[in-house]
Design an enzyme around this catalytic site. Structure first.
Site, PDB file in Angstrom:
ATOM      1  N   LYS A 116       0.816  -1.215   0.000  1.00  0.00           N
ATOM      2  CA  LYS A 116       0.000   0.000   0.000  1.00  0.00           C
ATOM      3  C   LYS A 116       0.853   1.271   0.000  1.00  0.00           C
ATOM      4  O   LYS A 116       0.460   2.289  -0.564  1.00  0.00           O
ATOM      5  CB  LYS A 116      -0.930   0.016   1.215  1.00  0.00           C
ATOM      6  CG  LYS A 116      -2.032  -1.027   1.131  1.00  0.00           C
ATOM      7  CD  LYS A 116      -2.970  -0.892   2.327  1.00  0.00           C
ATOM      8  CE  LYS A 116      -3.649  -2.200   2.603  1.00  0.00           C
ATOM      9  NZ  LYS A 116      -5.081  -2.222   2.467  1.00  0.00           N
ATOM     10  N   GLY A 165      -9.596  -5.984   5.249  1.00  0.00           N
ATOM     11  CA  GLY A 165      -9.988  -5.166   6.402  1.00  0.00           C
ATOM     12  C   GLY A 165      -9.245  -5.511   7.684  1.00  0.00           C
ATOM     13  O   GLY A 165      -9.546  -4.974   8.741  1.00  0.00           O
ATOM     14  N   GLU A 200      -1.765   6.847   8.765  1.00  0.00           N
ATOM     15  CA  GLU A 200      -2.340   7.886   7.909  1.00  0.00           C
ATOM     16  C   GLU A 200      -3.535   8.513   8.607  1.00  0.00           C
ATOM     17  O   GLU A 200      -4.059   7.984   9.593  1.00  0.00           O
ATOM     18  CB  GLU A 200      -2.697   7.350   6.499  1.00  0.00           C
ATOM     19  CG  GLU A 200      -3.864   6.444   6.432  1.00  0.00           C
ATOM     20  CD  GLU A 200      -4.163   5.909   5.008  1.00  0.00           C
ATOM     21  OE1 GLU A 200      -3.336   6.019   4.089  1.00  0.00           O
ATOM     22  OE2 GLU A 200      -5.265   5.369   4.848  1.00  0.00           O
ATOM     23  N   LYS A 201      -3.958   9.659   8.105  1.00  0.00           N
ATOM     24  CA  LYS A 201      -5.096  10.365   8.678  1.00  0.00           C
ATOM     25  C   LYS A 201      -6.328   9.472   8.598  1.00  0.00           C
ATOM     26  O   LYS A 201      -6.583   8.855   7.558  1.00  0.00           O
ATOM     27  CB  LYS A 201      -5.306  11.653   7.860  1.00  0.00           C
ATOM     28  CG  LYS A 201      -6.468  12.495   8.309  1.00  0.00           C
ATOM     29  CD  LYS A 201      -6.121  13.305   9.524  1.00  0.00           C
ATOM     30  CE  LYS A 201      -7.305  14.115  10.028  1.00  0.00           C
ATOM     31  NZ  LYS A 201      -7.091  14.591  11.407  1.00  0.00           N
ATOM     32  N   ILE A 203     -10.002   9.275   8.036  1.00  0.00           N
ATOM     33  CA  ILE A 203     -11.070  10.113   7.481  1.00  0.00           C
ATOM     34  C   ILE A 203     -12.361   9.744   8.195  1.00  0.00           C
ATOM     35  O   ILE A 203     -12.768   8.570   8.166  1.00  0.00           O
ATOM     36  CB  ILE A 203     -11.240   9.852   5.956  1.00  0.00           C
ATOM     37  CG1 ILE A 203      -9.899   9.872   5.233  1.00  0.00           C
ATOM     38  CG2 ILE A 203     -12.267  10.785   5.349  1.00  0.00           C
ATOM     39  CD1 ILE A 203      -9.447  11.175   4.722  1.00  0.00           C
ATOM     40  N   HIS A 208     -16.816   4.639   0.827  1.00  0.00           N
ATOM     41  CA  HIS A 208     -15.855   3.867   0.054  1.00  0.00           C
ATOM     42  C   HIS A 208     -16.376   3.791  -1.382  1.00  0.00           C
ATOM     43  O   HIS A 208     -17.416   3.194  -1.642  1.00  0.00           O
ATOM     44  CB  HIS A 208     -15.714   2.458   0.657  1.00  0.00           C
ATOM     45  CG  HIS A 208     -14.827   1.547  -0.141  1.00  0.00           C
ATOM     46  ND1 HIS A 208     -13.625   1.072   0.341  1.00  0.00           N
ATOM     47  CD2 HIS A 208     -14.957   1.034  -1.386  1.00  0.00           C
ATOM     48  CE1 HIS A 208     -13.058   0.304  -0.584  1.00  0.00           C
ATOM     49  NE2 HIS A 208     -13.851   0.267  -1.642  1.00  0.00           N
ATOM     50  N   GLU A 275      -9.426   1.886  -5.450  1.00  0.00           N
ATOM     51  CA  GLU A 275     -10.304   2.243  -4.333  1.00  0.00           C
ATOM     52  C   GLU A 275     -10.002   3.640  -3.803  1.00  0.00           C
ATOM     53  O   GLU A 275      -8.834   4.016  -3.641  1.00  0.00           O
ATOM     54  CB  GLU A 275     -10.138   1.232  -3.190  1.00  0.00           C
ATOM     55  CG  GLU A 275     -10.499  -0.184  -3.599  1.00  0.00           C
ATOM     56  CD  GLU A 275     -10.604  -1.161  -2.421  1.00  0.00           C
ATOM     57  OE1 GLU A 275     -11.331  -2.138  -2.553  1.00  0.00           O
ATOM     58  OE2 GLU A 275      -9.942  -0.926  -1.383  1.00  0.00           O
ATOM     59  N   ARG A 292      -7.049  -7.854  -8.848  1.00  0.00           N
ATOM     60  CA  ARG A 292      -7.764  -9.122  -9.075  1.00  0.00           C
ATOM     61  C   ARG A 292      -9.226  -8.801  -9.349  1.00  0.00           C
ATOM     62  O   ARG A 292      -9.627  -7.649  -9.256  1.00  0.00           O
ATOM     63  CB  ARG A 292      -7.690  -9.982  -7.808  1.00  0.00           C
ATOM     64  CG  ARG A 292      -8.202  -9.206  -6.598  1.00  0.00           C
ATOM     65  CD  ARG A 292      -8.372 -10.054  -5.377  1.00  0.00           C
ATOM     66  NE  ARG A 292      -8.391  -9.260  -4.175  1.00  0.00           N
ATOM     67  CZ  ARG A 292      -9.414  -8.571  -3.708  1.00  0.00           C
ATOM     68  NH1 ARG A 292     -10.555  -8.563  -4.365  1.00  0.00           N
ATOM     69  NH2 ARG A 292      -9.320  -7.869  -2.600  1.00  0.00           N
ATOM     70  N   VAL A 295     -15.063  -9.565  -5.211  1.00  0.00           N
ATOM     71  CA  VAL A 295     -16.325 -10.211  -4.818  1.00  0.00           C
ATOM     72  C   VAL A 295     -17.505  -9.459  -5.440  1.00  0.00           C
ATOM     73  O   VAL A 295     -18.440 -10.058  -5.967  1.00  0.00           O
ATOM     74  CB  VAL A 295     -16.456 -10.204  -3.272  1.00  0.00           C
ATOM     75  CG1 VAL A 295     -17.803 -10.788  -2.851  1.00  0.00           C
ATOM     76  CG2 VAL A 295     -15.313 -10.959  -2.618  1.00  0.00           C
TER      77      VAL A 295
HETATM   78  P1  ADP Z   1      -8.061  -3.696   2.980  1.00  0.00           P
HETATM   79  O1  ADP Z   1      -6.985  -3.832   1.951  1.00  0.00           O
HETATM   80  O2  ADP Z   1      -7.778  -4.452   4.227  1.00  0.00           O
HETATM   81  O3  ADP Z   1      -9.435  -3.922   2.428  1.00  0.00           O
HETATM   82  P2  ADP Z   1      -8.348  -0.801   2.679  1.00  0.00           P
HETATM   83  O4  ADP Z   1      -7.172   0.089   2.701  1.00  0.00           O
HETATM   84  O5  ADP Z   1      -8.958  -1.116   1.340  1.00  0.00           O
HETATM   85  O6  ADP Z   1      -8.003  -2.165   3.440  1.00  0.00           O
HETATM   86  O7  ADP Z   1      -9.486  -0.205   3.607  1.00  0.00           O
HETATM   87  C1  ADP Z   1     -10.645  -0.932   3.928  1.00  0.00           C
HETATM   88  C2  ADP Z   1     -11.617  -0.027   4.645  1.00  0.00           C
HETATM   89  O8  ADP Z   1     -11.013   0.489   5.847  1.00  0.00           O
HETATM   90  C3  ADP Z   1     -12.049   1.208   3.879  1.00  0.00           C
HETATM   91  O9  ADP Z   1     -13.109   0.941   3.002  1.00  0.00           O
HETATM   92  C4  ADP Z   1     -12.455   2.137   4.998  1.00  0.00           C
HETATM   93  O10 ADP Z   1     -13.722   1.806   5.519  1.00  0.00           O
HETATM   94  C5  ADP Z   1     -11.425   1.828   6.064  1.00  0.00           C
HETATM   95  N1  ADP Z   1     -10.267   2.728   5.965  1.00  0.00           N
HETATM   96  C6  ADP Z   1      -9.056   2.473   5.438  1.00  0.00           C
HETATM   97  N2  ADP Z   1      -8.246   3.557   5.510  1.00  0.00           N
HETATM   98  C7  ADP Z   1      -8.962   4.532   6.096  1.00  0.00           C
HETATM   99  C8  ADP Z   1      -8.699   5.894   6.455  1.00  0.00           C
HETATM  100  N3  ADP Z   1      -7.518   6.470   6.250  1.00  0.00           N
HETATM  101  N4  ADP Z   1      -9.698   6.605   7.038  1.00  0.00           N
HETATM  102  C9  ADP Z   1     -10.899   6.045   7.255  1.00  0.00           C
HETATM  103  N5  ADP Z   1     -11.211   4.774   6.967  1.00  0.00           N
HETATM  104  C10 ADP Z   1     -10.260   4.009   6.391  1.00  0.00           C
END
Ligand code: ADP
Length: 449
Positions: A116, A165, A200-201, A203, A208, A275, A292, A295
């Site tokens: 990431k 997640g 990271e910040k 949000i 999403h 995303e 990939r 789902v």
């Molecule tokens: P994964 O690869 O485990 O799916 P992601 O980076 O795609 O992780 O993030 C999955 C979910 O986690 C996001 O859809 C969001 O709900 C939450 N999330 C991730 N990063 C942040 C962030 N910086 N601020 C708020 N929510 C976040």
């Protein structure tokens, strides 16, 4: 074109790929663990090979067993589905070295976007907004605290190699941050074999929004609009829809262009997903790219009419994309519910066991992607997805109404599933208004307690 494809997966996605292959006139090989011997994907494929014991490490993650199965059955392609080895660059390389086409992006793109931090750095250089935070893996607590002071709490600690997640912690102060750092590093090491974490910040109350992209080997890249995957529990998606109530044509064009730019920056080939998080002010930020099929791909298929698995296979066979960006039109509205073997009334605890009564909904506007039938034993070894219920209509309201009646028709007993929660969501005025944020389910469940 391929003559025979091995599907390195199980469950509904294995069946989804088998169906696409059949329609393309390609023969199929299913692989299965000892516990999946009588599974539907095994019955639907032309050939099937047992690749090991019930645990994923013994079978669906067992690269030597998979490659042997591919060689014995003489396939010319391997489709990894999602999960398991779908984002494993090493597996893609091994397929290449065995002269079997890995139906997905190159090992280099998988490796790049699978980190990431590297992905954020790459897209930032391409001019795509990213969430403020550390630019490299956090080495110690001083570094983490320094970043938190710069970007201000709340912050989120994330695993660079994370997925599903897992391995994320939201922190509101220094004490929490310091403890989250160690837990996340340990979890990241155990789950993803990569100890790197970053800050990271966080949000607050985002949505999403992700964009489906397709890219062929000739360098054509396009997007197929967005999916709104805001309805989550513990950062894992439960309901997805297309299009999003938060995205208008102008925003779609802007985000779509940036999604294409991100894919191009990664030299991406195949189907992929970029995303973003969209904040309360309408600003959006890249979070990651999934290299990939996902789902939730059916909602995009419904509103665009494009068969994403067939496109993936054609691209891997060297064909050029059959459509151009201007040909992509979104029609109607689609919603998907992930029917999981989990008890939503008991903190989503797993609910394995035998399904004795099964009836699935049908009729106009309904698609069910599942491997489940009456008499099916839900094994405790794999993820809890039992079925994907997809409904559609001319507009969101129509799609919701079909979903409500389809959920009412669905019989899946006696195990616990997420169906009761979905019935509650689809009768909630906040959901109807489309006022969604990623903490929607938490709030809904708190409200009913
Ligand atoms: P994964 O690869 O485990 O799916 P992601 O980076 O795609 O992780 O993030 C999955 C979910 O986690 C996001 O859809 C969001 O709900 C939450 N999330 C991730 N990063 C942040 C962030 N910086 N601020 C708020 N929510 C976040």
């Amino acid at each position: 074109m391929f003559s025979k494809i091995l599907i390195a997966n199980r469950g509904e996605i294995a069946i989804r790929v088998i169906r696409a292959c059949k329609e393309l006139g390609i023969r199929t090989v299913a692989v299965y663990s000892e516990v999946d011997r009588s599974s539907l994907h095994v019955r639907l494929a032309d050939e099937a090979v047992c690749i090991g014991g019930p645990k994923a490490e013994q079978s669906y993650l067992n690269i030597p067993a998979l490659v042997s199965a591919a060689e014995i059955t003489d396939v010319d392609g391997i489709h990894p589905g999602y999960g398991f080895l779908s984002q494993n660059a090493h597996f893609a390389e091994i397929c290449d070295s065995c002269k079997i086409t890995f139906i997905g992006p190159s090992a280099a793109s998988i490796r790049l976007m699978g980190d990431k931090l590297a992905a954020k750095d790459l897209v930032r250089k391409a001019g795509i907004p990213i969430i403020p935070g550390s630019m490299a893996a956090v080495q110690n607590k001083e570094e983490a605290l320094k970043t938190a002071r710069r970007i201000q709490y709340p912050v989120i600690v994330k695993a660079a190699g994370g997925g599903g997640g897992r391995g994320m912690r939201v922190c509101h102060n220094d004490v929490r941050l310091i403890s989250a750092l160690t837990t996340c590093q340990t979890e990241a090491e155990a789950n993803f074999g990569n100890r790197d974490v970053f800050v990271e910040k966080y949000i607050e109350e985002p949505r999403h929004i992700e964009f489906q992209v397709l890219a062929d080997q000739a360098g054509h890249t396009l997007h197929l609009g967005e999916r709104d995957c805001t309805i989550q529990r513990r950062h894992q998606k439960l309901i997805e829809e297309a299009p999003s109530t938060a995205v208008d044509a102008k925003l779609r064009r802007k985000m779509g262009e940036l999604a294409v730019r991100a894919a191009k920056a990664a030299n991406y080939v195949s189907a992929g997903t970029v995303e973003f998080l969209l904040d309360r002010d309408g600003d959006f930020f890249f979070i990651e790219m999934n290299t990939r099929i996902q789902v939730e791909h059916p909602v995009t298929e419904v509103v665009t009419g494009v068969d994403l698995i067939k496109e993936q296979i054609r691209i891997a066979a060297g064909e050029t994309l059959s459509l151009k960006q201007d040909d992509v039109a979104l029609t109607g509205h689609a919603i998907e519910c992930r029917i999981n073997a989990e008890d939503p009334a008991n903190d989503f605890s797993p609910s394995p066991g035998r399904i004795t009564a099964y009836y699935q909904p049908g009729g106009q506007g309904v698609r069910v992607d599942t491997h489940v039938c009456a008499g099916y034993d839900v094994p405790p070894y794999y993820d809890s997805l039992l079925a994907k219920l997809i409904t559609w209509g001319d507009n969101r309201e129509a799609a919701i109404r079909v979903m409500q009646r389809a959920l009412d028709e669905y019989v899946l007993e006696p195990i616990r599933t997420t169906i009761p929660l979905y019935k509650q969501i689809f009768s909630d005025p906040t959901f109807w208004r489309g006022q969604l944020t990623t903490d929607y389910i938490e709030r809904l469940l708190e409200g009913t307690e």
